[in-house]
Design a protein around this motif. Structure first.
Motif, PDB file in Angstrom:
ATOM      1  N   SER A 154       0.837  -1.203   0.000  1.00 18.37           N
ATOM      2  CA  SER A 154       0.000   0.000   0.000  1.00 18.37           C
ATOM      3  C   SER A 154       0.872   1.253   0.000  1.00 18.37           C
ATOM      4  O   SER A 154       1.840   1.347   0.757  1.00 18.37           O
ATOM      5  CB  SER A 154      -0.919   0.014   1.228  1.00 18.37           C
ATOM      6  OG  SER A 154      -1.798  -1.085   1.198  1.00 18.37           O
ATOM      7  N   THR A 155       0.506   2.217  -0.855  1.00 17.13           N
ATOM      8  CA  THR A 155       1.246   3.472  -0.943  1.00 17.13           C
ATOM      9  C   THR A 155       0.375   4.491  -1.663  1.00 17.13           C
ATOM     10  O   THR A 155      -0.813   4.277  -1.853  1.00 17.13           O
ATOM     11  CB  THR A 155       2.587   3.264  -1.672  1.00 17.13           C
ATOM     12  OG1 THR A 155       3.327   4.493  -1.657  1.00 17.13           O
ATOM     13  CG2 THR A 155       2.365   2.836  -3.107  1.00 17.13           C
ATOM     14  N   ARG A 156       0.979   5.572  -2.089  1.00 19.65           N
ATOM     15  CA  ARG A 156       0.278   6.571  -2.884  1.00 19.65           C
ATOM     16  C   ARG A 156       1.115   6.863  -4.117  1.00 19.65           C
ATOM     17  O   ARG A 156       2.343   6.724  -4.097  1.00 19.65           O
ATOM     18  CB  ARG A 156       0.031   7.844  -2.084  1.00 19.65           C
ATOM     19  CG  ARG A 156      -0.647   7.613  -0.749  1.00 19.65           C
ATOM     20  CD  ARG A 156      -1.116   8.894  -0.122  1.00 19.65           C
ATOM     21  NE  ARG A 156      -2.319   9.368  -0.771  1.00 19.65           N
ATOM     22  CZ  ARG A 156      -2.881  10.555  -0.533  1.00 19.65           C
ATOM     23  NH1 ARG A 156      -2.332  11.384   0.331  1.00 19.65           N
ATOM     24  NH2 ARG A 156      -3.988  10.918  -1.149  1.00 19.65           N
ATOM     25  N   HIS A 200       1.052   8.668  -8.542  1.00 23.35           N
ATOM     26  CA  HIS A 200       0.431   9.494  -9.569  1.00 23.35           C
ATOM     27  C   HIS A 200      -0.204   8.626 -10.658  1.00 23.35           C
ATOM     28  O   HIS A 200      -1.298   8.143 -10.494  1.00 23.35           O
ATOM     29  CB  HIS A 200       1.465  10.432 -10.192  1.00 23.35           C
ATOM     30  CG  HIS A 200       1.618  11.726  -9.468  1.00 23.35           C
ATOM     31  ND1 HIS A 200       0.603  12.639  -9.353  1.00 23.35           N
ATOM     32  CD2 HIS A 200       2.669  12.265  -8.820  1.00 23.35           C
ATOM     33  CE1 HIS A 200       1.009  13.686  -8.664  1.00 23.35           C
ATOM     34  NE2 HIS A 200       2.272  13.480  -8.323  1.00 23.35           N
ATOM     35  N   CYS A 254      -1.445   5.736 -12.939  1.00 22.54           N
ATOM     36  CA  CYS A 254      -1.793   4.334 -12.715  1.00 22.54           C
ATOM     37  C   CYS A 254      -1.494   3.515 -13.962  1.00 22.54           C
ATOM     38  O   CYS A 254      -1.892   3.882 -15.065  1.00 22.54           O
ATOM     39  CB  CYS A 254      -3.271   4.226 -12.356  1.00 22.54           C
ATOM     40  SG  CYS A 254      -3.888   2.535 -12.248  1.00 22.54           S
ATOM     41  N   TYR A 266      -1.510  12.964  -5.459  1.00 23.40           N
ATOM     42  CA  TYR A 266      -1.287  11.573  -5.092  1.00 23.40           C
ATOM     43  C   TYR A 266      -2.600  10.888  -4.722  1.00 23.40           C
ATOM     44  O   TYR A 266      -3.442  11.454  -4.047  1.00 23.40           O
ATOM     45  CB  TYR A 266      -0.317  11.488  -3.913  1.00 23.40           C
ATOM     46  CG  TYR A 266       1.133  11.620  -4.314  1.00 23.40           C
ATOM     47  CD1 TYR A 266       1.735  10.648  -5.111  1.00 23.40           C
ATOM     48  CD2 TYR A 266       1.887  12.707  -3.901  1.00 23.40           C
ATOM     49  CE1 TYR A 266       3.051  10.761  -5.492  1.00 23.40           C
ATOM     50  CE2 TYR A 266       3.221  12.830  -4.279  1.00 23.40           C
ATOM     51  CZ  TYR A 266       3.796  11.859  -5.065  1.00 23.40           C
ATOM     52  OH  TYR A 266       5.102  11.974  -5.455  1.00 23.40           O
ATOM     53  N   SER A 267      -2.739   9.651  -5.194  1.00 20.52           N
ATOM     54  CA  SER A 267      -3.935   8.866  -4.910  1.00 20.52           C
ATOM     55  C   SER A 267      -3.539   7.585  -4.180  1.00 20.52           C
ATOM     56  O   SER A 267      -2.440   7.056  -4.356  1.00 20.52           O
ATOM     57  CB  SER A 267      -4.669   8.515  -6.209  1.00 20.52           C
ATOM     58  OG  SER A 267      -5.071   9.675  -6.884  1.00 20.52           O
ATOM     59  N   ASP A 268      -4.463   7.070  -3.378  1.00 19.99           N
ATOM     60  CA  ASP A 268      -4.226   5.811  -2.684  1.00 19.99           C
ATOM     61  C   ASP A 268      -4.162   4.679  -3.700  1.00 19.99           C
ATOM     62  O   ASP A 268      -4.887   4.663  -4.699  1.00 19.99           O
ATOM     63  CB  ASP A 268      -5.358   5.534  -1.688  1.00 19.99           C
ATOM     64  CG  ASP A 268      -5.338   6.502  -0.515  1.00 19.99           C
ATOM     65  OD1 ASP A 268      -4.240   6.984  -0.182  1.00 19.99           O
ATOM     66  OD2 ASP A 268      -6.415   6.784   0.043  1.00 19.99           O
ATOM     67  N   HIS A 326      -4.043   2.401  -9.047  1.00 17.39           N
ATOM     68  CA  HIS A 326      -5.031   3.045  -8.182  1.00 17.39           C
ATOM     69  C   HIS A 326      -5.769   1.978  -7.379  1.00 17.39           C
ATOM     70  O   HIS A 326      -5.964   0.850  -7.853  1.00 17.39           O
ATOM     71  CB  HIS A 326      -6.070   3.804  -9.020  1.00 17.39           C
ATOM     72  CG  HIS A 326      -5.534   5.017  -9.695  1.00 17.39           C
ATOM     73  ND1 HIS A 326      -5.962   5.420 -10.932  1.00 17.39           N
ATOM     74  CD2 HIS A 326      -4.591   5.909  -9.309  1.00 17.39           C
ATOM     75  CE1 HIS A 326      -5.314   6.517 -11.268  1.00 17.39           C
ATOM     76  NE2 HIS A 326      -4.486   6.830 -10.312  1.00 17.39           N
ATOM     77  N   LYS A 327      -6.211   2.338  -6.200  1.00 13.95           N
ATOM     78  CA  LYS A 327      -6.997   1.414  -5.384  1.00 13.95           C
ATOM     79  C   LYS A 327      -8.253   0.977  -6.109  1.00 13.95           C
ATOM     80  O   LYS A 327      -8.643  -0.196  -6.071  1.00 13.95           O
ATOM     81  CB  LYS A 327      -7.350   2.084  -4.051  1.00 13.95           C
ATOM     82  CG  LYS A 327      -8.073   1.185  -3.069  1.00 13.95           C
ATOM     83  CD  LYS A 327      -8.322   1.886  -1.741  1.00 13.95           C
ATOM     84  CE  LYS A 327      -9.018   0.966  -0.759  1.00 13.95           C
ATOM     85  NZ  LYS A 327      -9.266   1.642   0.543  1.00 13.95           N
TER      86      LYS A 327
END
Length: 267
Positions: A12-14, A16, A18, A28-30, A42-43
């Motif tokens: 898990s990270t964040r 730009h 995908c 930044y996105s989860d 992306h999640k």
């Protein structure tokens, strides 16, 4: 998520951009990153459904396909024609593939009040060769057809208007064009994407916007910008250029005045 974990070692990270949908976020996105390859997902993409029903391909379910980092992805999305990313939905029976972004979009089955035609238009849920009544392009995609007149349209063409008033270019209305003039650079003035079949243009100012930017203009104000403490207001292109020129002239005058003052002081 499970099928993605079989191919990639994720944590898990964040991040730009995908690699599952090729979409880059403004911030930044989860999501999840692969330890070995460095690819980011992306999640929302990582937790995509294993299979989906889609109105463009109603005869079979579409199953998700994940391509490893060592494999090249071949083919294009049948909807947007973009290059397929590392994750996409696929029908092995019909060799039909769409990317995650197009799979999430709501499919409009009927256009009840098209701007360019007097009758309702209905989606033809299969790829056929047709000539669009507006842009005249012969295509092999999914047309919207008029059962009464026997005419076919691209969705964007059917929903377009001959003329558009646009917030980023308020001085002149933009005209709908289906051919890129030779004097332009062939790109949207906002997103810099290549202009395709349909776009809006001002010949006086050589200003063009593609369909997506025409549908989604920038907001007139940003109330809580992250990079500044005050509200920001959108300045149309021409006003911004004039203000920039005025600022440059002021800086030149300040420089000249300072140089003269320094010269007089030396003497």
């Amino acid at each position: 998520m499970e099928i993605l974990k079989k191919i990639y070692s994720l944590y898990s990270t964040r991040g730009h951009k995908c690699d599952g949908c090729n979409l880059g976020e403004d911030c930044y996105s989860d999501g999840y990153r692969c330890i070995r390859s460095g690819l980011f997902f992306h999640k929302e993409c990582a937790t995509s459904n294993q299979d989906v029903c889609n109105a463009y391909h109603p005869q079979h379910m579409l199953k998700i396909k994940v391509v490893s980092n060592f494999e090249d992805v071949h083919g294009e999305c049948k909807i947007c024609r973009g290059k397929l990313p590392k994750m996409y939905y696929y029908c092995s029976i019909c060799d039909f593939a769409i990317d995650l972004i197009c799979a999430r979009k709501e499919v409009v089955k009927n256009i009840d009040f098209p701007n360019t035609h007097k009758h309702r238009l209905s989606l033809v849920p299969k790829m056929i060769m047709f000539s669009c009544h507006i842009c005249q392009l012969v295509d092999d995609r999914f047309p919207y057809a008029c059962d009464i007149c026997g005419l076919n349209f691209h969705k964007d063409c059917a929903e377009s208007t001959p003329e558009l008033s646009y917030s980023c270019h308020p001085k002149h209305p933009l005209k709908r064009l289906t051919r890129v003039p030779s004097y332009t650079n062939g790109k949207c003035c906002l997103c810099k994407s290549k202009l395709h079949i349909l776009f809006y243009h001002c010949s006086i100012c050589n200003f063009s916007v593609d369909v997506e930017c025409a549908k989604n203009p920038p907001p007139l104000t940003l109330d809580h910008p992250k990079a500044h403490e005050h509200q920001l207001t959108l300045l149309p292109q021409r006003i911004f250029v004039l203000m920039l020129v005025e600022w440059i002239m002021i800086q030149i005058l300040i420089y000249v005045f300072s140089a003269i003052s320094w010269s007089i002081g030396v003497v």
